[in-house]
Structure formats: structure tokens, C-alpha cells
Design a protein around this motif. Structure first.
Motif, PDB file in Angstrom:
ATOM      1  N   ALA A 159      -6.218 -20.179 -84.414  1.00  0.00           N
ATOM      2  CA  ALA A 159      -6.840 -19.737 -85.669  1.00  0.00           C
ATOM      3  C   ALA A 159      -6.648 -18.237 -85.885  1.00  0.00           C
ATOM      4  N   VAL A 160      -6.804 -17.441 -84.830  1.00  0.00           N
ATOM      5  CA  VAL A 160      -6.644 -15.983 -84.926  1.00  0.00           C
ATOM      6  C   VAL A 160      -5.196 -15.615 -85.240  1.00  0.00           C
ATOM      7  N   GLN A 161      -4.260 -16.264 -84.555  1.00  0.00           N
ATOM      8  CA  GLN A 161      -2.846 -15.942 -84.779  1.00  0.00           C
ATOM      9  C   GLN A 161      -2.394 -16.320 -86.181  1.00  0.00           C
ATOM     10  N   GLN A 162      -2.810 -17.487 -86.670  1.00  0.00           N
ATOM     11  CA  GLN A 162      -2.390 -17.911 -88.009  1.00  0.00           C
ATOM     12  C   GLN A 162      -2.949 -16.998 -89.095  1.00  0.00           C
ATOM     13  N   ALA A 163      -4.157 -16.470 -88.878  1.00  0.00           N
ATOM     14  CA  ALA A 163      -4.764 -15.580 -89.877  1.00  0.00           C
ATOM     15  C   ALA A 163      -4.348 -14.122 -89.686  1.00  0.00           C
ATOM     16  N   ALA A 164      -3.633 -13.831 -88.615  1.00  0.00           N
ATOM     17  CA  ALA A 164      -3.154 -12.474 -88.327  1.00  0.00           C
ATOM     18  C   ALA A 164      -4.303 -11.478 -88.254  1.00  0.00           C
ATOM     19  N   ILE A 165      -5.335 -11.823 -87.465  1.00  0.00           N
ATOM     20  CA  ILE A 165      -6.464 -10.914 -87.269  1.00  0.00           C
ATOM     21  C   ILE A 165      -6.565 -10.551 -85.796  1.00  0.00           C
ATOM     22  N   GLN A 166      -7.415  -9.574 -85.496  1.00  0.00           N
ATOM     23  CA  GLN A 166      -7.650  -9.164 -84.132  1.00  0.00           C
ATOM     24  C   GLN A 166      -8.751 -10.029 -83.510  1.00  0.00           C
ATOM     25  N   PRO A 167      -8.680 -10.300 -82.201  1.00  0.00           N
ATOM     26  CA  PRO A 167      -9.728 -11.100 -81.559  1.00  0.00           C
ATOM     27  C   PRO A 167     -11.123 -10.519 -81.774  1.00  0.00           C
ATOM     28  N   GLN A 168     -11.240  -9.158 -81.874  1.00  0.00           N
ATOM     29  CA  GLN A 168     -12.547  -8.538 -82.053  1.00  0.00           C
ATOM     30  C   GLN A 168     -13.196  -8.881 -83.392  1.00  0.00           C
ATOM     31  N   MET A 169     -12.425  -9.447 -84.328  1.00  0.00           N
ATOM     32  CA  MET A 169     -12.950  -9.795 -85.639  1.00  0.00           C
ATOM     33  C   MET A 169     -13.610 -11.183 -85.649  1.00  0.00           C
ATOM     34  N   LEU A 170     -13.500 -11.907 -84.525  1.00  0.00           N
ATOM     35  CA  LEU A 170     -14.099 -13.250 -84.426  1.00  0.00           C
ATOM     36  C   LEU A 170     -15.164 -13.233 -83.341  1.00  0.00           C
ATOM     37  N   GLU A 171     -16.400 -13.533 -83.743  1.00  0.00           N
ATOM     38  CA  GLU A 171     -17.518 -13.585 -82.805  1.00  0.00           C
ATOM     39  C   GLU A 171     -17.904 -15.047 -82.600  1.00  0.00           C
ATOM     40  N   LEU A 172     -17.906 -15.468 -81.342  1.00  0.00           N
ATOM     41  CA  LEU A 172     -18.159 -16.874 -81.027  1.00  0.00           C
ATOM     42  C   LEU A 172     -19.587 -17.023 -80.518  1.00  0.00           C
ATOM     43  N   GLU A 173     -20.367 -17.885 -81.198  1.00  0.00           N
ATOM     44  CA  GLU A 173     -21.767 -18.078 -80.838  1.00  0.00           C
ATOM     45  C   GLU A 173     -21.910 -19.321 -79.965  1.00  0.00           C
ATOM     46  N   LEU A 174     -22.508 -19.128 -78.792  1.00  0.00           N
ATOM     47  CA  LEU A 174     -22.732 -20.218 -77.832  1.00  0.00           C
ATOM     48  C   LEU A 174     -24.209 -20.561 -77.784  1.00  0.00           C
ATOM     49  N   THR A 175     -24.503 -21.859 -77.798  1.00  0.00           N
ATOM     50  CA  THR A 175     -25.884 -22.277 -77.554  1.00  0.00           C
ATOM     51  C   THR A 175     -26.079 -22.413 -76.046  1.00  0.00           C
TER      52      THR A 175
END
Length: 723
Positions: free
Chosen positions: A581-597
Motif C-alpha cells: 500500500a505504501v509503495q503504490q501510493a508513493a508515500i513514506q512509512p512515517q506517514m502511515l500509523e498502524l493502530e493495534l488493539t
């Protein structure tokens, strides 16, 4: 034999004269009547010898010279009788070893003349020029004439007989071999006496070779009645030309019994007692295996309780009887709470033993007319075939729960368990097996959803909810295909600066007929059906494309937060999905925050921890969602190396009026700061709540007071206004 030719007759006439020493003229004189009579007798006898197929030869002994022979020998040697007369017998071309034959004959004729004479058999082969592969049978006797000995030798070509004997011996040997290697016992019986038996039959009965021959067949039966009855039935069937077959218990030599299948057929249907052939097969083990297989088709292999098929049969019988006698039938579905935890922690051996003991306790509560069934896993069903009132079910349930709650000791470990029980009644809830099974299942799941360790009767509300869940599951698949999902975004604000730092992506379902469907309705269904994996992948891709647009609008270091499901870790390849998803959108990993329960961290901890660490190394941020509502273990915070804690809205909404909530929020923030983690509070709905959070030094907030979740286009406008 061929008829003598004229030439042979003429030669005989000449020899005849020489035999009696008189001329033809003298032979005709009337004063020799006795001589004429003898000549006629000799003529008849010689004619008879020439018409027999046996060789006849007269040998002067002990000289061994042939004095006369019949036509059969001459023809067999392909010469004339005259050529034979005067030859030494040993010179005849029988074979290479005619001298040996003569020696044998000479010994028996001269030396052993008083010994009984028996035929000799000689093989003429590999040297017999005329008959290279033939058998002769030679027999002889001594005749004395005028004190002179003559050997009368009679020979017979027995080649065909020898071949037939060899063939017969070969067939008999093959038959014996076949009988002894047969997989079934075979016996020949006459007048109910064993004439012969193959080795397999003797071994089957435990007898030594030939021990049964001559014995009455009564020896293999334990009872006289069985022996007599089988004989009557067998002879009756065989007289009609039929085979007789039966399964009967036979007795071995050591007295043990076994089940045998026997089949007999008479040699002569008119008189079956004169002889019959029987085949015996030991079917004892096979019968036991069949009975075991039949048992297992209707029973559970672990607990030996009736299975689904047998339960169905008994329920249908109970329903039929209930309709006739106007009473009710009840099904109780008993499910052990959190049984999977026992299996995972203590192993399947302990789990299986626990199921066996639980089955025994349920059987102890049931009456002799009830049926206890295991449906697989940790589920049991108790069928009450005849009750007058539902209160009977309550009494039985109380007994069950008390019995099953008592401690279990397995592998030196004391265990306790609780059960959730669903109840369905016939005819109230249905009058067929499938309907009742479905409804008792719904009632059991309602008992589980309402806290476990309880019971519930089925009601129509459960049926409505189940249909709604089914429709939702069907609609979710269609929603994915037809792009009915949307992402809404709720802004997240940094308290110290008031800057919009990003947003949490929240999924919405815009149903073409039902309108907007709440995630609280369809997310549990998506989890249960497994569709949450596909839906989660779509959310990741869409959120990454959207945060790229925020960056392009000039937003500094934008971040989009996406919730992950435990099922995405368990069934999907979450690491690959995130990176893709990050590579296809050409964004940096720091722009995606993953929320874990916290439930994700509790499930398969080692695997989840490994995945989180790999993603962390690539620059992704992680937040613990709804912190404070679950286990809230410091060990998880340390192990997973997360970046942020999200304080659950249940503590934030009443932070002004509830001192306990305020204390919890303050403690979470202080703990996070001590661990070097940021905090974000959700559910901020008032200015006062925001002020308290600022006072407690919470880092970020989101809530209705600041902004409601909004579609992507509206959020972009919100960004431009607050840039």
C-alpha cells in the motif's frame, strides 16, 4: 493292427513247413489228422497274435535268439518278422542300452525263474532311432518245450499312458499346491465325515496335518443342535442343486470359538450325502471390524457418545412420538467456555481427557430415555424426548451446570470450567431436526455473548438477528465488488500548537438500499466471516492514497492512522499488505500509523511481535488503540516498542465529573511520558475536557468538539482552512 499282406501270408506258409519239418504234400495226408488239427490251431493262434497291438516275441533262452515274433513288433521296428527271427534280442534297436534290457530279462528269466514276475517299464529316448521318446512295458514268462526254455516276452507301447500319468500327477500336484496355498479352508465331506482337508482349514481349526481326515464334522460344532440344524438345511438346499451358505460359530481344537462363513455344494445333487465340497472363511475379525465401523458411523470415537447421525434419528423418533402423545421435545446444546485456551495451554491430550470426563458427567444427569450426543469439538447435545413444561429444562440445566462446574483433576492439574447452554423446544421452535439444531445453536451463542456460564431459551429475536447477520455477510462481499465502502477521516490535533497533524481513517458502508450502515454493525460480521482481511487491505490502500493527497496540498508531515484487525495478522499477510500500500501510493512509512488493539498482541504474540519489529525497522509508527480497556500490560508496551497510546473515549467523556476517570487518564499520560511514548485522547466533546487534557500534558486529541469524521473531499477542505 493292420491286416497281413499276401506276401506275409506266403512267407508264413513257408515258415509253417519248417516248423513241423514236413512238406506240403505230407501235410495233406489223411493219416495225419492230429497234426492237421495242431496246424490249424497254430494258424489261428498266430493270426490272433498278428491282430493284437501288443508285441509278442519268443526268445530262445539263455541264448537270447529270437525264434518268433508277431507282426506288431515288426511294424513297430519297421521291419519284417523274418528279419527279426534269428537275431539276438540285445541287437534290436530299442535304444542305446538294449543289452541292459536283455540283462534284466535274462536275470529274471534264468536266475530268478521262481520269482514272481512283474512288468518292467523302459524309457526309449535319446538314442532310439525309430522312436526317440517312448515308453515300453515289458512282461514275460518261461515256457519249456522238450526240456528247452523259451522266454515269452510281451511288450506294450505305454507312451500315451505315461504322458497321461505325468499330466495327471502334474495336475494333482498343482491342485494340492493350490489347495494348500488357498486363502480359505477347503474340505471334502462324505456322510458328514471329513475325507480330506487342505492345510488352511486345519490351521484355521488348530489341528495337525491329516488329523481331521476320517473325523465326523460334529467335531467343529459346539452344540449338537447346531450340527443337526446345519446338516438339515445344507442337504435340503444342495438337493435342489444350490450352494448352501451360512455364518456359524465353529469350535477350534483348543475349544475357542470363532465366526466362520461356510459354503458347500454337492458333487451329485441327487445324493448330496455321498460327497460335497466345502469352503470355510474365518470372518471373526472381519465381523468385529464391521461392528466397530458401524459403531463409529453412529458414535463419536473419543467419548463413544451418539454422533450427529444417531442423534438425528432419535430426535425424529421423539418428534413423531411427541406429536402423537401431545408433549414437548427439548434440545440442550452445551458448549464448554474457553475450551480452546485449555487445548492451547495444556495440550490436546488434557483437552481430550477433559471432554471424556465432561461426557460422563452429562450422562450422569441424563435419564435412561435421554440421549447425550457429542457434535464435535467442545459441544454436546442433550435430547430430552418427553417433557411437559419448559421448566423441566431449567431443572436439568441447573443440574448440568453444577455437575460440570465441579473440579477436574487431569495430569495432576486441577481444572474448572463453565458452560454456555442453549435450549430449543419442539414444536414451539420447530418440528424438524435442522430447524431445531439451528435455533438451539443461536440460543447457545446468545448465552455466550451475554457473559457465558449461563443458559438461554431460543426466541424469535435471535432468529431475526441471525438473518440480519447473514444478510450483512452476503452484502459485504457485494460491497467489496461494487465499491460501496468509503473512508471517513477524523482530524487529530496537536494540543500544544493546535495544528492538524493527521487523521484517523474510519470505514463507512454506503448501502444502495439501506443507506449508511454503522461499522459497529458490520465489522463484527466481517471479522466472523473472515472478510475483514480483504476489507482491511482495501482500507490500507485507500488511506495511503489519501495521505499522499494531503502531502500534495502542502500539509507538513501528514499522518493517517489505520486500525488493524487480529484476523489480518492471523489469516492475511499484513506485512506485505502494508508495504504494498505504501509503495503504490508513493508515500513514506512515517506517514502511515498502524493502530493495534490489545487483543492482537495477546493472539500468537511471538508471530505478531516479529511482524511489528520488522515494520518498525522500516519506519512505520504504531499506536496501542483503546488503551486501558483491556489487559494494559507494561510487558506488551516494552516488548512491542510502540510509539503512542490512545486513551479510550470511555475515560475521556466523563473526565470532568468522574474523579476515577480523571485519575486513570492522568496515570496513563504520566506512565507514557515515563516510557517515552506520546498520548492521544479520543472522544473529546467539550472545551473543558480539552483543557483538562492539556493540563495533564496529553499530546494529541480527536473528538466531536474538534471535528466529526468527514468524507475525504470534505477533509481536504478542512485541511486548507486550518493550514
Amino acid at each position: 493292427m493292420a491286416k497281413p499282406s499276401d506276401d506275409e501270408i506266403a512267407k508264413w506258409e513257408q515258415r509253417k513247413v519248417s516248423i513241423i519239418g514236413l512238406g506240403e504234400r505230407s501235410a495233406r495226408k489223411s493219416y495225419y489228422p492230429q497234426l492237421r488239427q495242431n496246424m490249424e490251431r497254430l494258424q489261428r493262434f498266430h493270426t490272433l497274435l498278428n491282430h493284437t497291438s501288443d508285441f509278442v516275441v519268443l526268445i530262445d533262452m539263455p541264448a537270447g535268439v529270437i525264434t518268433d515274433a508277431n507282426l506288431a513288433l515288426a511294424q513297430w521296428l519297421n521291419c519284417s518278422v523274418e528279419q527279426l527271427v534269428g537275431q539276438h534280442f540285445s541287437k534290436l534297436e530299442f535304444c542305446n542300452d538294449c543289452q541292459h534290457i536283455f540283462a534284466v530279462l535274462h536275470r529274471d528269466m534264468v536266475v530268478g525263474r521262481n520269482m514272481p514276475k512283474t512288468p518292467h517299464h523302459f524309457l526309449i529316448s535319446q538314442g532310439g532311432k525309430l522312436h526317440p521318446d517312448a515308453w515300453l512295458e515289458l512282461s514275460f514268462n518261461i515256457a519249456r518245450v522238450d526240456r528247452h526254455s523259451y522266454g515269452v516276452l510281451v511288450g506294450r507301447d505305454i507312451t500315451e499312458r505315461k504322458r497321461n500319468e505325468a499330466l495327471m500327477n502334474k495336475l494333482l500336484s498343482e491342485k494340492a499346491a493350490l489347495l494348500d496355498t488357498a486363502l480359505v479352508g477347503i474340505a471334502s465331506v462324505r456322510d458328514r465325515i471329513f475325507e480330506s482337508c487342505n492345510r488352511k482349514f486345519e490351521q484355521m481349526l488348530g489341528y495337525e496335518p491329516n488329523a481331521l481326515n476320517g473325523q465326523s464334522t460334529r467335531i467343529i460344532y459346539q452344540q449338537d443342535d447346531t450340527f443337526r440344524a446345519l446338516g438339515r438345511n445344507a442337504y435340503r438346499a444342495m438337493k435342489d442343486g444350490q450352494r448352501y451358505s451360512a455364518q456359524v460359530m465353529l469350535t477350534r481344537a483348543d475349544g475357542s470359538e470363532f465366526l466362520c462363513e461356510l459354503t458347500g455344494k454337492a458333487n451329485n445333487p441327487q445324493r448330496p450325502e455321498d460327497g460335497s465340497i466345502w469352503m470355510f472363511s474365518d470372518v471373526h475379525d472381519l465381523k468385529l471390524a464391521e461392528e466397530k465401523a458401524l459403531f463409529l458411523t453412529l458414535h463419536d470415537s473419543l467419548t463413544k457418545l451418539p454422533n450427529y447421525q444417531l442423534l438425528k434419528d432419535r430426535l425424529l423418533q421423539a418428534i413423531s412420538l411427541a406429536e402423537h402423545e401431545h408433549h414437548k421435545v427439548a434440545l440442550l446444546l452445551i458448549d464448554i467456555d474457553r475450551f480452546k485456551t485449555i487445548n492451547d495451554s495444556l495440550g490436546y491430550g488434557v483437552g481430550n481427557e477433559l471432554l471424556v470426563q465432561a461426557a460422563e458427567r452429562i450422562k450422569a444427569v441424563a435419564s435412561h430415555v435421554d440421549t447425550v450426543s457429542r457434535q464435535g469439538g467442545d459441544e454436546f447435545i442433550l435430547l430430552l424426548p418427553s417433557i411437559n413444561h419448559p421448566d423441566v429444562c431449567v431443572r436439568v440445566v441447573n443440574q448440568l451446570m453444577a455437575q460440570l462446574a465441579a473440579p477436574y483433576v487431569i495430569a495432576e492439574t486441577e481444572l474448572r470450567l463453565s458452560v454456555s447452554i442453549g435450549i430449543a423446544l419442539c414444536p414451539d421452535d420447530g418440528s424438524d431436526f435442522d430447524t431445531l439444531l439451528k435455533k438451539v445453536d443461536m440460543a447457545m451463542y446468545r448465552a455466550k455473548s451475554e457473559g457465558r456460564d449461563t443458559y438461554r431459551f431460543f426466541n424469535e429475536e435471535m432468529n431475526y438477528e441471525a438473518l440480519e447477520q447473514l444478510n450483512l455477510a452476503t452484502g459485504l462481499r457485494k460491497a467489496l465488488e461494487q465499491q460501496e465502502f468509503q473512508l471517513y477521516y477524523q482530524p487529530q490535533i496537536e494540543i500544544s500548537t493546535g495544528r492538524v497533524i493527521g487523521a484517523e481513517a474510519l470505514i463507512r458502508w454506503c448501502h444502495p438500499e439501506a443507506g449508511m450502515i454503522s461499522p459497529a454493525s458490520f465489522i463484527p460480521v466481517a471479522e466472523e466471516s473472515g472478510l475483514i482481511v480483504s476489507i482491511g487491505d482495501w482500507v490500507l490502500q485507500e488511506a495511503c492514497y489519501e495521505v499522499a493527497r494531503w502531502r500534495d496540498l502542502g500539509m507538513l508531515a501528514p499522518v493517517v492512522a489505520v486500525n488493524l484487525s487480529a484476523l489480518q495478522f492471523a489469516r492475511g499477510n499484513i506485512e506485505q499488505a502494508v508495504i504494498k500500500a505504501v509503495q503504490q501510493a508513493a508515500i513514506q512509512p512515517q506517514m502511515l500509523e498502524l493502530e493495534l488493539t490489545e487483543s492482537i498482541m495477546l493472539h500468537d504474540t511471538d508471530s505478531v511481535l516479529t511482524t511489528v519489529k520488522r515494520l518498525k525497522q522500516q519506519g512505520f509508527y504504531f499506536t496501542i488503540d483503546d488503551f486501558g480497556t483491556g489487559y494494559s500490560s507494561l510487558q506488551y508496551l516494552k516488548s512491542f516498542d510502540v510509539d503512542k497510546l490512545k486513551i479510550d473515549q470511555s475515560f475521556v467523556r466523563d473526565i470532568i465529573n468522574n474523579e476515577d476517570d480523571a485519575a486513570i487518564v492522568r496515570a496513563i499520560i504520566q506512565m507514557a511520558k515515563g516510557l517515552g511514548l506520546k498520548t492521544i485522547a479520543e472522544g473529546v466533546e467539550t472545551a473543558e475536557a480539552l483543557a483538562v487534557l492539556a493540563q495533564y500534558q496529553c499530546d494529541e486529541v480527536q473528538g466531536y468538539y474538534l471535528a466529526r469524521p468527514m468524507p475525504a473531499a470534505q477533509f481536504r477542505e478542512f485541511l486548507l482552512q486550518h493550514h
